[in-house]
Design an enzyme around this catalytic site. Structure first.
Site, PDB file in Angstrom:
ATOM      1  N   CYS A  82      34.761  25.052 -40.421  1.00 27.04           N
ATOM      2  CA  CYS A  82      35.642  24.069 -39.796  1.00 27.04           C
ATOM      3  C   CYS A  82      34.946  23.372 -38.616  1.00 27.04           C
ATOM      4  O   CYS A  82      34.041  22.578 -38.833  1.00 27.04           O
ATOM      5  CB  CYS A  82      36.962  24.727 -39.426  1.00 27.04           C
ATOM      6  SG  CYS A  82      38.284  23.528 -39.312  1.00 27.04           S
ATOM      7  N   HIS A 175      38.806  28.039 -43.598  1.00 27.68           N
ATOM      8  CA  HIS A 175      38.620  29.252 -42.777  1.00 27.68           C
ATOM      9  C   HIS A 175      38.575  30.518 -43.635  1.00 27.68           C
ATOM     10  O   HIS A 175      39.583  31.210 -43.752  1.00 27.68           O
ATOM     11  CB  HIS A 175      39.790  29.380 -41.790  1.00 27.68           C
ATOM     12  CG  HIS A 175      39.745  28.399 -40.666  1.00 27.68           C
ATOM     13  ND1 HIS A 175      39.192  28.695 -39.436  1.00 27.68           N
ATOM     14  CD2 HIS A 175      40.178  27.128 -40.597  1.00 27.68           C
ATOM     15  CE1 HIS A 175      39.291  27.638 -38.645  1.00 27.68           C
ATOM     16  NE2 HIS A 175      39.891  26.674 -39.324  1.00 27.68           N
ATOM     17  N   GLU A 177      37.533  33.291 -42.897  1.00 25.20           N
ATOM     18  CA  GLU A 177      37.759  34.489 -42.069  1.00 25.20           C
ATOM     19  C   GLU A 177      39.246  34.784 -41.890  1.00 25.20           C
ATOM     20  O   GLU A 177      39.612  35.823 -41.361  1.00 25.20           O
ATOM     21  CB  GLU A 177      37.068  34.324 -40.695  1.00 25.20           C
ATOM     22  CG  GLU A 177      37.792  33.437 -39.685  1.00 25.20           C
ATOM     23  CD  GLU A 177      37.684  31.936 -39.962  1.00 25.20           C
ATOM     24  OE1 GLU A 177      37.148  31.550 -41.033  1.00 25.20           O
ATOM     25  OE2 GLU A 177      38.166  31.149 -39.119  1.00 25.20           O
TER      26      GLU A 177
END
Ligand code: GLN
Length: 196
Positions: A82, A175, A177
């Site tokens: 991002c 994202h 994560e």
């Protein structure tokens, strides 16, 4: 998994804790990086999502920009998510920020607009396996253009490029994560170890 790897996560601002947790799940030593000295002896570096203007300013203020750039040009694998993608891009449209300019891509900041600025979708990412990857987009940039040497790893149904790789540089507009699926991070570790 890969016990001896040491991966730094730029911890100036943004979603760095989630990257550290994902790396720890994969049995990798994950270290937050805020100062230039903390870059020494890393096998790879992750630049997280957050606010690219802020991250860029802090990278300059703490003398990280030139050192990361030099290390990456030498051989350090870098993975940006991002805002991290924005910081890896050579060209930025729509309110540019000083970036590392390590990937030959043109990125448009806040490209999805304010109304539809956050969404989730299942993406086909053949490089990490057959099963679709659930991708979370938060005020995401998109990749408008890639130059020679850049491989597109994932696109939305309308063709918008959202993940790419150039040599040891890896970038995603979403994202990885923020989900339990660790395959995208594992792919980065495979780049680090030379398996991918
Ligand atoms: N739009 C943000 C920026 O320009 C990036 C958003 C994110 O990292 N989730 O920095």
């Amino acid at each position: 998994m890969v016990k001896s790897l040491k991966i730094g996560v730029l911890a100036s601002q943004g979603a760095f804790i989630e990257h550290i947790q994902t790396l720890e799940k994969l049995d990798v030593e994950a270290v937050p990086v805020r100062l230039p000295g903390e870059l020494d002896e890393l096998d790879g570096l992750i630049i997280p999502g957050g606010e690219s203007t802020t991250i860029s300013k802090l990278m300059i203020a703490y003398d990280l920009m030139d050192k990361i750039s030099a290390m990456a040009r030498k051989s350090l694998p870098v993975f940006g998510t991002c805002a991290g993608l924005i910081l890896l891009a050579r060209h930025i449209t729509g309110n540019g920020v000083p970036s590392l300019a390590l990937m030959d891509v043109t990125v448009n900041r806040n490209a999805f607009g304010r109304q539809v600025d956050s969404f989730e979708t299942d993406l086909a990412i053949p490089a990490i396996g057959k099963k679709p990857f659930h991708a979370v987009f938060i005020r995401a940039p998109l990749i408008e253009r890639v130059e020679k040497g850049v491989d597109v790893l994932a696109s939305l149904k309308d063709g918008t490029i959202v993940a790419a790789r150039q040599g040891k540089m890896l970038a995603a507009a979403f994202h990885p994560e923020l989900t339990d699926d660790t395959r995208f991070h594992e792919y980065f570790l495979d780049i680090v170890t030379g398996k991918a």
